[in-house]
Write a protein that holds these residues in place. Sequence first.
Motif, PDB file in Angstrom:
ATOM      1  N   ILE A  70       0.840  -1.202   0.000  1.00  0.00           N
ATOM      2  CA  ILE A  70       0.000   0.000   0.000  1.00  0.00           C
ATOM      3  C   ILE A  70       0.873   1.249   0.000  1.00  0.00           C
ATOM      4  N   ASN A  71       1.863   1.263   0.875  1.00  0.00           N
ATOM      5  CA  ASN A  71       2.766   2.419   0.943  1.00  0.00           C
ATOM      6  C   ASN A  71       3.511   2.631  -0.372  1.00  0.00           C
ATOM      7  N   ASN A  72       3.981   1.560  -0.981  1.00  0.00           N
ATOM      8  CA  ASN A  72       4.689   1.671  -2.257  1.00  0.00           C
ATOM      9  C   ASN A  72       3.782   2.266  -3.329  1.00  0.00           C
ATOM     10  N   GLU A  73       2.539   1.815  -3.346  1.00  0.00           N
ATOM     11  CA  GLU A  73       1.598   2.294  -4.356  1.00  0.00           C
ATOM     12  C   GLU A  73       1.247   3.758  -4.119  1.00  0.00           C
ATOM     13  N   PHE A  74       1.073   4.137  -2.852  1.00  0.00           N
ATOM     14  CA  PHE A  74       0.755   5.537  -2.560  1.00  0.00           C
ATOM     15  C   PHE A  74       1.919   6.450  -2.913  1.00  0.00           C
ATOM     16  N   TYR A  75       3.139   5.998  -2.661  1.00  0.00           N
ATOM     17  CA  TYR A  75       4.297   6.821  -2.998  1.00  0.00           C
ATOM     18  C   TYR A  75       4.440   6.985  -4.505  1.00  0.00           C
ATOM     19  N   ASN A  76       4.044   5.987  -5.253  1.00  0.00           N
ATOM     20  CA  ASN A  76       4.011   6.128  -6.708  1.00  0.00           C
ATOM     21  C   ASN A  76       3.011   7.215  -7.110  1.00  0.00           C
ATOM     22  N   PHE A  77       1.856   7.202  -6.485  1.00  0.00           N
ATOM     23  CA  PHE A  77       0.812   8.193  -6.743  1.00  0.00           C
ATOM     24  C   PHE A  77       1.264   9.600  -6.366  1.00  0.00           C
ATOM     25  N   LYS A  78       1.768   9.760  -5.158  1.00  0.00           N
ATOM     26  CA  LYS A  78       2.080  11.122  -4.683  1.00  0.00           C
ATOM     27  C   LYS A  78       3.373  11.675  -5.301  1.00  0.00           C
ATOM     28  N   ASN A  79       4.318  10.804  -5.665  1.00  0.00           N
ATOM     29  CA  ASN A  79       5.563  11.286  -6.272  1.00  0.00           C
ATOM     30  C   ASN A  79       5.433  11.533  -7.770  1.00  0.00           C
ATOM     31  N   ASN A  80       4.859  10.577  -8.481  1.00  0.00           N
ATOM     32  CA  ASN A  80       4.853  10.644  -9.945  1.00  0.00           C
ATOM     33  C   ASN A  80       3.685  11.426 -10.527  1.00  0.00           C
ATOM     34  N   TYR A  81       2.595  11.554  -9.777  1.00  0.00           N
ATOM     35  CA  TYR A  81       1.434  12.269 -10.298  1.00  0.00           C
ATOM     36  C   TYR A  81       1.189  13.596  -9.572  1.00  0.00           C
ATOM     37  N   LEU A  82       1.199  13.571  -8.252  1.00  0.00           N
ATOM     38  CA  LEU A  82       0.992  14.808  -7.490  1.00  0.00           C
ATOM     39  C   LEU A  82       2.281  15.607  -7.336  1.00  0.00           C
ATOM     40  N   LYS A  83       3.414  14.957  -7.535  1.00  0.00           N
ATOM     41  CA  LYS A  83       4.731  15.590  -7.403  1.00  0.00           C
ATOM     42  C   LYS A  83       4.985  16.109  -5.987  1.00  0.00           C
ATOM     43  N   TYR A  84       4.499  15.376  -4.997  1.00  0.00           N
ATOM     44  CA  TYR A  84       4.797  15.669  -3.592  1.00  0.00           C
ATOM     45  C   TYR A  84       6.042  14.887  -3.171  1.00  0.00           C
ATOM     46  N   GLU A  85       7.085  15.009  -3.934  1.00  0.00           N
ATOM     47  CA  GLU A  85       8.264  14.165  -3.753  1.00  0.00           C
ATOM     48  C   GLU A  85       9.038  14.466  -2.474  1.00  0.00           C
ATOM     49  N   ASN A  86       8.921  15.676  -1.957  1.00  0.00           N
ATOM     50  CA  ASN A  86       9.669  16.054  -0.755  1.00  0.00           C
ATOM     51  C   ASN A  86       8.837  15.936   0.517  1.00  0.00           C
ATOM     52  N   THR A  87       7.654  15.365   0.411  1.00  0.00           N
ATOM     53  CA  THR A  87       6.775  15.234   1.561  1.00  0.00           C
ATOM     54  C   THR A  87       6.499  13.766   1.847  1.00  0.00           C
ATOM     55  N   SER A  88       6.765  13.363   3.083  1.00  0.00           N
ATOM     56  CA  SER A  88       6.479  11.991   3.498  1.00  0.00           C
ATOM     57  C   SER A  88       5.055  11.895   4.023  1.00  0.00           C
ATOM     58  N   PHE A  89       4.468  10.729   3.862  1.00  0.00           N
ATOM     59  CA  PHE A  89       3.125  10.469   4.374  1.00  0.00           C
ATOM     60  C   PHE A  89       3.143   9.201   5.210  1.00  0.00           C
ATOM     61  N   LYS A  90       2.173   9.079   6.098  1.00  0.00           N
ATOM     62  CA  LYS A  90       2.027   7.844   6.873  1.00  0.00           C
ATOM     63  C   LYS A  90       0.549   7.483   6.992  1.00  0.00           C
ATOM     64  N   ILE A  91       0.310   6.201   7.140  1.00  0.00           N
ATOM     65  CA  ILE A  91      -1.046   5.708   7.369  1.00  0.00           C
ATOM     66  C   ILE A  91      -1.380   5.967   8.834  1.00  0.00           C
TER      67      ILE A  91
END
Length: 207
Positions: A70-91
């Motif tokens: 789940i985390n891997n998939e969300f990071y793909n979403f937020k990095n490659n599409y939203l471009k939130y590459e410098n922001t970490s997220f947690k469940i």
Amino acid sequence: MNTSSKESVFTFFPKVFYINSIEKINFKTIYKEIKKEKFIKCEIDEKKSYSSKDFNILNKKYFKKIKQKINNEFYNFKNNYLKYENTSFKITTSWLTKSKKGESSRIHKHRNSMFSGILYLQVDDLSGDISFENHYNNSYYIIPTKYNLYNSEEYLIKPKNNMIIFFPSDIHHKILENKSNNTRYSIAFNLMPSTKIGKVDSTYEYI
């Protein structure tokens, strides 16, 4: 945006959804553990679905690999599409949902979170679609001759096994009636930034 006199139709400030299928999950293996979990009715109504009593279900040992997916998939979403590459997220919270035949959920949204998600574990074509509703433009009610992305107030998605969905937490949604003889299982979860966000007078650091 470059505009001209030529006719064009576009959207500003859209709500962003993400759908994908993750690597196949052996549901039979985790079902042995799921059967041990305690479930509670989401509402008094007997026809409403259940949620697990544990709202940190992804912290369980038997969900460790699934949580990583789940985390891997969300990071793909937020990095490659939203471009939130410098922001970490947690469940922040996570729970199992269970719908038996004839059960559904009420319309709702998730508070105190930025994104929400669903991973489908056991569904079939009759398990009940998920309905997303637009509650942001409800001042007028006009019936179009044909519904499309510009005028629809509701959008249905038919779940598939191993399908994962991410969406903004303020989107209203509900589970439609399960008409299958099989119990419908999924994992729902919320996500928040886990680092400093913003700048200057709009800075906040999530711990």
